[in-house]
Design a protein around this motif. Sequence first.
Motif, PDB file in Angstrom:
ATOM      1  N   ASP A  57       0.855  -1.178   0.000  1.00 49.96           N
ATOM      2  CA  ASP A  57       0.000   0.000   0.000  1.00 49.96           C
ATOM      3  C   ASP A  57       0.892   1.229   0.000  1.00 49.96           C
ATOM      4  N   ASP A  58       0.503   2.233  -0.779  1.00 53.87           N
ATOM      5  CA  ASP A  58       1.308   3.455  -0.828  1.00 53.87           C
ATOM      6  C   ASP A  58       1.054   4.357   0.371  1.00 53.87           C
ATOM      7  N   GLU A  59       0.054   4.042   1.175  1.00 56.66           N
ATOM      8  CA  GLU A  59      -0.245   4.840   2.367  1.00 56.66           C
ATOM      9  C   GLU A  59       0.300   4.143   3.611  1.00 56.66           C
ATOM     10  N   ALA A  60       1.257   4.782   4.265  1.00 57.71           N
ATOM     11  CA  ALA A  60       1.917   4.195   5.437  1.00 57.71           C
ATOM     12  C   ALA A  60       0.920   3.869   6.557  1.00 57.71           C
ATOM     13  N   LEU A  61      -0.058   4.744   6.788  1.00 57.65           N
ATOM     14  CA  LEU A  61      -1.035   4.490   7.855  1.00 57.65           C
ATOM     15  C   LEU A  61      -1.890   3.266   7.554  1.00 57.65           C
ATOM     16  N   ALA A  62      -2.219   3.055   6.300  1.00 58.78           N
ATOM     17  CA  ALA A  62      -3.004   1.870   5.920  1.00 58.78           C
ATOM     18  C   ALA A  62      -2.194   0.602   6.144  1.00 58.78           C
ATOM     19  N   ARG A  63      -0.906   0.635   5.777  1.00 61.74           N
ATOM     20  CA  ARG A  63      -0.031  -0.522   6.024  1.00 61.74           C
ATOM     21  C   ARG A  63       0.079  -0.795   7.514  1.00 61.74           C
ATOM     22  N   LYS A  64       0.247   0.255   8.292  1.00 62.41           N
ATOM     23  CA  LYS A  64       0.397   0.100   9.744  1.00 62.41           C
ATOM     24  C   LYS A  64      -0.862  -0.497  10.361  1.00 62.41           C
ATOM     25  N   LEU A  98       3.505 -11.884   9.104  1.00 59.67           N
ATOM     26  CA  LEU A  98       3.738 -10.781   8.183  1.00 59.67           C
ATOM     27  C   LEU A  98       5.223 -10.784   7.850  1.00 59.67           C
ATOM     28  N   VAL A  99       5.546 -11.124   6.603  1.00 57.65           N
ATOM     29  CA  VAL A  99       6.951 -11.291   6.231  1.00 57.65           C
ATOM     30  C   VAL A  99       7.513 -10.121   5.437  1.00 57.65           C
ATOM     31  N   GLY A 100       6.649  -9.178   5.025  1.00 56.25           N
ATOM     32  CA  GLY A 100       7.169  -8.036   4.288  1.00 56.25           C
ATOM     33  C   GLY A 100       6.109  -7.010   3.969  1.00 56.25           C
ATOM     34  N   GLU A 101       6.596  -5.804   3.655  1.00 54.98           N
ATOM     35  CA  GLU A 101       5.733  -4.698   3.260  1.00 54.98           C
ATOM     36  C   GLU A 101       6.399  -3.946   2.121  1.00 54.98           C
ATOM     37  N   ALA A 102       5.565  -3.377   1.252  1.00 56.10           N
ATOM     38  CA  ALA A 102       6.064  -2.543   0.160  1.00 56.10           C
ATOM     39  C   ALA A 102       5.149  -1.337   0.027  1.00 56.10           C
ATOM     40  N   ASP A 103       5.719  -0.227  -0.475  1.00 58.12           N
ATOM     41  CA  ASP A 103       4.943   1.005  -0.599  1.00 58.12           C
ATOM     42  C   ASP A 103       4.563   1.326  -2.035  1.00 58.12           C
ATOM     43  N   ILE A 163       7.496  -9.850  -3.661  1.00 60.38           N
ATOM     44  CA  ILE A 163       6.760 -11.096  -3.852  1.00 60.38           C
ATOM     45  C   ILE A 163       7.630 -12.154  -4.531  1.00 60.38           C
ATOM     46  N   GLU A 164       8.412 -11.739  -5.518  1.00 65.07           N
ATOM     47  CA  GLU A 164       9.298 -12.700  -6.182  1.00 65.07           C
ATOM     48  C   GLU A 164      10.347 -13.250  -5.229  1.00 65.07           C
ATOM     49  N   SER A 165      10.840 -12.430  -4.322  1.00 64.69           N
ATOM     50  CA  SER A 165      11.904 -12.892  -3.427  1.00 64.69           C
ATOM     51  C   SER A 165      11.371 -13.675  -2.230  1.00 64.69           C
ATOM     52  N   LEU A 166      10.231 -13.256  -1.666  1.00 65.14           N
ATOM     53  CA  LEU A 166       9.718 -13.900  -0.461  1.00 65.14           C
ATOM     54  C   LEU A 166       8.732 -15.035  -0.735  1.00 65.14           C
ATOM     55  N   LYS A 167       8.096 -14.998  -1.895  1.00 69.12           N
ATOM     56  CA  LYS A 167       7.100 -16.008  -2.266  1.00 69.12           C
ATOM     57  C   LYS A 167       6.067 -16.242  -1.148  1.00 69.12           C
ATOM     58  N   PRO A 168       5.341 -15.181  -0.777  1.00 71.02           N
ATOM     59  CA  PRO A 168       4.354 -15.306   0.299  1.00 71.02           C
ATOM     60  C   PRO A 168       3.147 -16.144  -0.139  1.00 71.02           C
ATOM     61  N   ASP A 169       2.409 -16.607   0.825  1.00 71.93           N
ATOM     62  CA  ASP A 169       1.173 -17.337   0.556  1.00 71.93           C
ATOM     63  C   ASP A 169       0.023 -16.384   0.246  1.00 71.93           C
ATOM     64  N   LEU A 170       0.118 -15.168   0.772  1.00 71.26           N
ATOM     65  CA  LEU A 170      -0.971 -14.207   0.696  1.00 71.26           C
ATOM     66  C   LEU A 170      -0.401 -12.808   0.520  1.00 71.26           C
ATOM     67  N   ALA A 171      -1.019 -12.020  -0.370  1.00 70.22           N
ATOM     68  CA  ALA A 171      -0.594 -10.633  -0.565  1.00 70.22           C
ATOM     69  C   ALA A 171      -1.815  -9.723  -0.464  1.00 70.22           C
ATOM     70  N   PHE A 172      -1.733  -8.737   0.401  1.00 70.87           N
ATOM     71  CA  PHE A 172      -2.757  -7.707   0.509  1.00 70.87           C
ATOM     72  C   PHE A 172      -2.310  -6.556  -0.377  1.00 70.87           C
ATOM     73  N   LEU A 173      -3.003  -6.346  -1.502  1.00 71.32           N
ATOM     74  CA  LEU A 173      -2.595  -5.356  -2.496  1.00 71.32           C
ATOM     75  C   LEU A 173      -3.587  -4.208  -2.571  1.00 71.32           C
ATOM     76  N   ASP A 174      -3.067  -2.987  -2.449  1.00 72.43           N
ATOM     77  CA  ASP A 174      -3.870  -1.795  -2.696  1.00 72.43           C
ATOM     78  C   ASP A 174      -4.114  -1.736  -4.207  1.00 72.43           C
ATOM     79  N   ILE A 175      -5.346  -1.490  -4.616  1.00 73.84           N
ATOM     80  CA  ILE A 175      -5.608  -1.465  -6.050  1.00 73.84           C
ATOM     81  C   ILE A 175      -5.412  -0.087  -6.657  1.00 73.84           C
TER      82      ILE A 175
END
Length: 69
Positions: free
Chosen positions: A11-18, A32-37, A46-58
């Motif tokens: 998510d590009d919004e830090a408060l939403a990620r938090k 929770l293994v990672g976050e991206a902005d 995602i390519e490096s961590l290969k998570p099971d689940l990704a919460f993506l801001d659209i």
Amino acid sequence: MGDRIRAVIVDDEALARKRLASLLHKQPDIDLVGEADGGTAAVTLIESLKPDLAFLDIQMPGLDGFGVL
């Protein structure tokens, strides 16, 4: 069934990620293994961590959640 779900937040919004991270930390079966902005960082994450689940801001500038998919 002791497997934990590995998740990332994008998510590009830090408060939403938090906020989402605080909710996920309360879930005993989710790590929770990672976050991206942004989308480009998300693809790398995602390519490096290969998570099971990704919460993506659209709605993000540049590469949005649909572009990441």
